[in-house]
Design an enzyme around this catalytic site. Structure first.
Site, PDB file in Angstrom:
ATOM      1  N   LYS A   1      -1.504 -51.277  59.388  1.00  0.00           N
ATOM      2  CA  LYS A   1      -0.216 -52.200  59.881  1.00  0.00           C
ATOM      3  C   LYS A   1      -0.721 -51.784  61.440  1.00  0.00           C
ATOM      4  CE  LYS A   1       2.974 -48.384  59.234  1.00  0.00           C
ATOM      5  NZ  LYS A   1       3.981 -47.932  59.256  1.00  0.00           N
TER       6      LYS A   1
ATOM      7  N   LYS B   1       2.971 -48.531  66.077  1.00  0.00           N
ATOM      8  CA  LYS B   1       3.442 -47.699  67.656  1.00  0.00           C
ATOM      9  C   LYS B   1       2.022 -46.916  68.132  1.00  0.00           C
ATOM     10  CE  LYS B   1       7.775 -47.099  66.338  1.00  0.00           C
ATOM     11  NZ  LYS B   1       9.109 -46.823  66.199  1.00  0.00           N
TER      12      LYS B   1
ATOM     13  N   LYS C   1      -0.043 -39.659  57.114  1.00  0.00           N
ATOM     14  CA  LYS C   1       0.322 -39.030  57.812  1.00  0.00           C
ATOM     15  C   LYS C   1       0.181 -37.442  58.181  1.00  0.00           C
ATOM     16  CE  LYS C   1       3.731 -41.328  60.510  1.00  0.00           C
ATOM     17  NZ  LYS C   1       5.439 -41.145  59.995  1.00  0.00           N
TER      18      LYS C   1
HETATM   19  P1  AMP Z   1       9.257 -47.200  62.128  1.00  0.00           P
HETATM   20  O1  AMP Z   1       8.688 -47.705  63.680  1.00  0.00           O
HETATM   21  O2  AMP Z   1       7.684 -46.609  61.233  1.00  0.00           O
HETATM   22  O3  AMP Z   1      10.761 -46.375  62.245  1.00  0.00           O
HETATM   23  O4  AMP Z   1       9.455 -47.976  61.527  1.00  0.00           O
HETATM   24  C1  AMP Z   1      10.897 -48.661  61.519  1.00  0.00           C
HETATM   25  C2  AMP Z   1      11.227 -50.000  60.719  1.00  0.00           C
HETATM   26  O5  AMP Z   1      10.134 -50.557  60.708  1.00  0.00           O
HETATM   27  C3  AMP Z   1      10.426 -49.506  58.833  1.00  0.00           C
HETATM   28  O6  AMP Z   1      11.916 -50.498  58.526  1.00  0.00           O
HETATM   29  C4  AMP Z   1       9.529 -49.881  59.366  1.00  0.00           C
HETATM   30  O7  AMP Z   1       9.004 -50.920  57.679  1.00  0.00           O
HETATM   31  C5  AMP Z   1       9.620 -51.708  59.871  1.00  0.00           C
HETATM   32  N1  AMP Z   1       7.902 -51.810  60.183  1.00  0.00           N
HETATM   33  C6  AMP Z   1       7.091 -50.604  61.668  1.00  0.00           C
HETATM   34  N2  AMP Z   1       5.331 -51.424  61.497  1.00  0.00           N
HETATM   35  C7  AMP Z   1       5.716 -52.459  60.533  1.00  0.00           C
HETATM   36  C8  AMP Z   1       5.053 -53.505  60.784  1.00  0.00           C
HETATM   37  N3  AMP Z   1       3.784 -53.303  61.436  1.00  0.00           N
HETATM   38  N4  AMP Z   1       5.224 -54.722  59.655  1.00  0.00           N
HETATM   39  C9  AMP Z   1       6.245 -54.506  59.665  1.00  0.00           C
HETATM   40  N5  AMP Z   1       7.287 -53.755  59.167  1.00  0.00           N
HETATM   41  C10 AMP Z   1       6.999 -52.558  60.244  1.00  0.00           C
END
Ligand code: AMP
Ligand code: TRP
Length: 338
Positions: free
Chosen positions: A201, A204, A118
């Site tokens: 990955k 968002k 990041k």
């Molecule tokens: P975040 O959006 O970064 O707060 O992620 C929230 C949850 O979603 C966490 O448990 C991440 O590991 C999961 N997550 C986010 N992006 C992915 C992805 N591309 N594939 C699988 N899990 C994801």
């Protein structure tokens, strides 16, 4: 010293820093719902204090927090069965977060790959909070004495750090107070990849909207993004081994498997030999069938934001019945005069 056994409790969180993606749904939320349905005590959190490690427009943060709550509920998280909160309404998270930033070591934090990704080349100009982020994450979990944390693959390192913090605290104060948390990283889609680049990955924060499926996308948008998803010219294999070295193909098959609750082998049994020209419409149809009821329900819930705010206020009250005594005990162990 006797090792206390901790009663199982599940905690997980998602940042309200944008809309929900299919990666969040398959990697995290789907598992959150299953754990709730297994009858375990579950706490699910919109981590607004984590989101502000990168500047957020206040109106967007407010909207995204409510929309994320709507996404949780529309996906099957019931405020009657789970405690649903936004982090900033439960102040013990931030308070224990400070304690843990005094337990964690600089060297541990410097190894965190998410920070390195990041911050990029910009290490001198990112917030101190972005660097300290995993100490707050450890506090989110341990302020509930949570034993199990369902997450996607990318959070594994942060959960190892959480275990290190618990171990060091217990050791430094000669107690067995914090549990050593287990990560729960399971399913066919623990790492959903970008539709435009199978080595990245799905996120968002990717500047390209075509790289991801948002939970609020309509049926046409979902179908178009899948049709345009990057693939290779070969037909789908009949065996899992045939997907090695084919990251884009593997990603679409994983998504299909996770959405249809099948294993990758089962999916390849069904679709092996097909060209993407016929597989993609199948995948689009499945994705729309699974996601559109959720996005319709999200829109309905978002038409009454006051009700969402009431749910989060009630969640915070329930949460604090757990977090206040744990923080008090932590302070007492450390010698803070009460
Ligand atoms: P975040 O959006 O970064 O707060 O992620 C929230 C949850 O979603 C966490 O448990 C991440 O590991 C999961 N997550 C986010 N992006 C992915 C992805 N591309 N594939 C699988 N899990 C994801
Ligand atoms: N760091 C997680 C992410 O970006 C979000 C998060 C914050 C979290 N606190 C947590 C996840 C506690 C699980 C448990 O995805």
């Amino acid at each position: 010293m006797t090792t206390p056994t901790f009663t199982p409790r599940v905690f997980s969180g998602i940042q309200p820093s944008g809309g929900l993606t299919l990666g969040n749904y398959l990697g995290a939320i789907k598992r959150f719902v299953q754990m709730q349905e297994e009858g375990l005590p579950t706490v699910y959190c919109m981590v607004d204090l984590h989101a502000i490690t990168v500047w957020q427009d206040p109106a967007d943060l407010r909207h995204n927090t409510r929309e994320l709550a709507a996404g949780f509920i529309a996906s099957g998280i019931s405020p009657e069965k789970s405690i649903l909160i936004n982090q900033s309404q439960v102040p013990e998270h931030a308070q224990l977060g400070w304690v843990f930033s005094c337990v964690a070591r600089m060297g541990w934090m410097q190894r965190m790959t998410q920070f390195k990704d990041k911050a990029g080349k910009n290490t001198q100009n990112v917030s101190l909070g972005l660097f300290g982020y995993p100490a707050l994450m450890a506090a989110d979990i341990l302020v509930y004495h949570a034993t199990h944390v369902p997450v996607g693959e990318d959070q594994k390192q942060h959960l190892e750090l959480t275990r290190d913090i618990a171990t060091k605290f217990n050791h430094d104060y000669g107690v067995d107070f914090f549990p050593i948390t287990e990560p729960v990283i399971e399913g066919a889609a623990t790492r959903v990849m970008s539709l435009r680049d199978g080595s990245k990955k799905m996120s968002k924060s990717d500047p390209s909207d075509a790289s991801r499926i948002n939970m609020t996308d309509d049926a046409d948008t979902i179908a178009r993004k899948i049709r345009k998803a990057k693939t290779d010219p070969d037909a789908l294999p009949s065996e899992t081994e045939g997907l090695t070295e084919r990251p884009e193909a593997r990603n679409l098959v994983n998504i299909y498997a996770a959405l249809s609750d099948q294993s990758v082998d089962q999916v390849l049994n069904e679709v092996g030999g097909q060209q993407f020209g016929s597989f993609k419409p199948l995948l689009a149809e499945l994705a729309v069938a699974k996601l559109s009821p959720i996005s319709t329900e999200m829109a309905r819930l978002m038409s009454d934001p006051a009700e969402i705010d009431r749910i989060l206020a009630r969640g915070a009250e329930q949460a604090r019945e757990i977090t206040v005594p744990i923080l008090e005990k932590t302070y007492e162990i450390m010698g803070m005069v009460r």
